[in-house]
Design a protein around this motif. Structure first.
Motif, PDB file in Angstrom:
ATOM      1  N   THR A   1       0.729  -1.098  -0.042  1.00  8.49           N
ATOM      2  CA  THR A   1       0.071   0.008   0.159  1.00  8.49           C
ATOM      3  C   THR A   1       0.691   1.346   0.179  1.00  8.49           C
ATOM      4  O   THR A   1       2.093   1.370   0.693  1.00  8.49           O
TER       5      THR A   1
ATOM      6  N   THR B   1       0.731   5.416   0.363  1.00  7.91           N
ATOM      7  CA  THR B   1      -0.159   6.665   0.496  1.00  7.91           C
ATOM      8  C   THR B   1       0.293   7.771  -0.206  1.00  7.91           C
ATOM      9  O   THR B   1       1.402   8.246  -0.004  1.00  7.91           O
TER      10      THR B   1
ATOM     11  N   VAL C   1      -0.571  11.740  -1.428  1.00  4.37           N
ATOM     12  CA  VAL C   1      -1.494  12.936  -0.662  1.00  4.37           C
ATOM     13  C   VAL C   1      -1.245  14.295  -1.575  1.00  4.37           C
ATOM     14  O   VAL C   1      -0.345  14.561  -2.373  1.00  4.37           O
TER      15      VAL C   1
ATOM     16  N   LYS D   1      -3.846   4.554  -1.089  1.00  2.00           N
ATOM     17  CA  LYS D   1      -4.415   5.014  -0.333  1.00  2.00           C
ATOM     18  C   LYS D   1      -4.239   6.642  -0.553  1.00  2.00           C
ATOM     19  O   LYS D   1      -3.244   6.927  -0.675  1.00  2.00           O
ATOM     20  N   GLU D   2      -5.198   7.405  -0.480  1.00  2.00           N
ATOM     21  CA  GLU D   2      -5.001   8.758  -0.465  1.00  2.00           C
ATOM     22  C   GLU D   2      -5.466   9.758   0.546  1.00  2.00           C
ATOM     23  O   GLU D   2      -6.137   9.171   1.387  1.00  2.00           O
ATOM     24  N   ASP D   3      -4.647  10.670   0.800  1.00  2.00           N
ATOM     25  CA  ASP D   3      -5.172  11.792   1.969  1.00  2.00           C
ATOM     26  C   ASP D   3      -5.001  13.068   1.226  1.00  2.00           C
ATOM     27  O   ASP D   3      -4.495  13.198   0.199  1.00  2.00           O
TER      28      ASP D   3
ATOM     29  N   SER E   1       3.514   9.050   7.704  1.00  2.00           N
ATOM     30  CA  SER E   1       2.560   8.050   7.380  1.00  2.00           C
ATOM     31  C   SER E   1       2.250   8.450   5.569  1.00  2.00           C
ATOM     32  O   SER E   1       1.628   7.580   5.191  1.00  2.00           O
ATOM     33  N   TRP E   2       2.821   9.245   5.163  1.00  2.00           N
ATOM     34  CA  TRP E   2       2.803   9.512   3.610  1.00  2.00           C
ATOM     35  C   TRP E   2       3.914   9.124   2.906  1.00  2.00           C
ATOM     36  O   TRP E   2       5.150   9.203   3.328  1.00  2.00           O
ATOM     37  N   ASP E   3       3.724   8.625   1.825  1.00  2.67           N
ATOM     38  CA  ASP E   3       4.831   8.158   0.883  1.00  2.67           C
ATOM     39  C   ASP E   3       5.108   9.051  -0.389  1.00  2.67           C
ATOM     40  O   ASP E   3       6.354   9.332  -0.740  1.00  2.67           O
TER      41      ASP E   3
ATOM     42  N   SER F   1       9.777   7.942   4.936  1.00  2.00           N
ATOM     43  CA  SER F   1       8.708   7.162   4.211  1.00  2.00           C
ATOM     44  C   SER F   1       9.172   5.834   4.293  1.00  2.00           C
ATOM     45  O   SER F   1      10.318   5.378   4.186  1.00  2.00           O
TER      46      SER F   1
END
Length: 344
Positions: free
Chosen positions: A29, A31, A33, A60-62, A80-82, A260
């Motif tokens: 997964t 992430t 953003v 997964k998006e933010d 928590s973001w990539d 990350s």
């Protein structure tokens, strides 16, 4: 079927279900953003979903509002973001602060992307332009920033963004500085020119939505506006026109926050996001230009679409790319001077 066989069958089914669940759980997964809204919707369709499918991963998006949130994650050691989408100037500032992982240009192919948009720690993803727009009801319509500054010969209400970036460039263009001689910006000359137009500015707009509303409602006769916002306003009935001549091309960029947990996978995803194939898909969903010029070589965009896109080869010739690196180094000081200028 006897009880023993049923138990054996249930056991096989249970093991199969467990294996399926384990495989699903093991799926990587990433992430990603961005800024939400219609822009992120377009990214999802043009980039995120095709990349997830091609790499066999979940994306997964933010959403975020700017660099401060990335800085907080990195400095707290709780990333928590990539992959993050930021304005190019924020990317330049973040790189200077050491907030990003270095990009691997053996994985990410940057040929086709203008050098100002390719940095050790970040890379451009889309272009947007600040353009001169006007209400078509005007008897005499401005076509250059010198016209915009000429309130005597081109009467009408005017609006500029309440931000020094790009607006200082426009002032210098109005004062006769050629597109290819803008940087490094002559701040004193720009502010002197801004003093001339200041009495004629009826609104210093603070958001893209506000600028679109101003031209749509006819509250101003001419303004500097982002081309995407203007296109939406025109679709909604704004009686406006615009030119890419002397436009300022700015960009959003992609970076990997330092810390990350999926750096290698993030590099692969970014490589796909900036590829000509995915870049050519973005204009199908939103009026932002591909940052990779090779997108225009593909048989994806029609001639009509290319003519309207700010980063098409023909329209690029009329504009200049904002120097994000220069603004990253000088923006804080100039913001203070700008605040003093607008408040006095």
């Amino acid at each position: 079927m006897n009880t023993g066989k049923l138990r054996a069958l249930f056991g096989v089914v249970s093991v199969a279900a467990l294996l399926t669940a384990t495989v699903a759980e093991a799926k990587d997964t990433l992430t990603v953003v961005s800024f939400g809204g219609s822009y992120q919707d377009a990214q999802r369709k043009a980039m995120f979903e095709p990349t997830a499918k091609a790499l066999g991963i979940d994306i997964k998006e933010d959403t975020l509002s700017g660099l401060a949130e990335v800085r907080l994650q990195v400095r707290s050691g709780s990333v928590s973001w990539d992959v993050v989408d930021l304005g190019a100037t924020d990317c330049a500032i973040g790189a200077a602060e050491g907030l990003f992982e270095p990009l691997d240009y053996d994985v990410i192919k940057a040929d086709g992307i203008a050098k100002p948009m390719v940095n050790d720690d970040w890379i451009g993803i889309i272009y947007y332009s600040t353009v001169l727009a006007w209400n078509k009801k005007l008897d005499k319509q401005p076509k250059t920033w010198a016209d915009f500054w000429n309130a005597k010969d081109f009467p009408g209400s005017r609006s500029l963004r309440n931000n020094p970036q790009v607006i200082m460039e426009l002032a210098l263009l109005a004062d006769g500085v050629p597109l290819d001689k803008l940087y490094p910006l002559d701040a004193d000359r720009a502010f002197k020119k801004l003093e001339e137009i200041k009495p004629h500015i009826t609104t210093w707009w603070g958001s893209g939505a506000q600028s679109a509303q101003l031209i749509k409602d006819g509250e101003v006769d001419m303004l500097a506006i982002w081309n995407g916002r203007l296109s939406s306003a025109m679709k909604d009935g704004a009686n406006a026109d615009y030119t890419y001549d002397q436009g300022l091309l700015n960009a959003d960029c992609l970076a990997i926050p330092k810390g990350s947990k999926n750096v290698e996978l993030a590099q692969k995803a970014i490589a796909m996001f900036v590829s000509p194939e995915q870049q050519a898909e973005i204009p199908k969903y939103i009026n932002y230009g591909p940052v990779n010029a090779k997108a225009f070589d593909l048989d994806v965009l029609t001639a009509e679409q290319k003519a309207l896109l700010n980063s098409s080869p023909e329209n690029m010739k009329k504009q200049v790319v904002v120097d994000a690196q220069w603004w990253g180094e000088n923006g804080a000081e100039l913001q203070e001077r700008w605040d003093s200028f607008t408040q006095k």
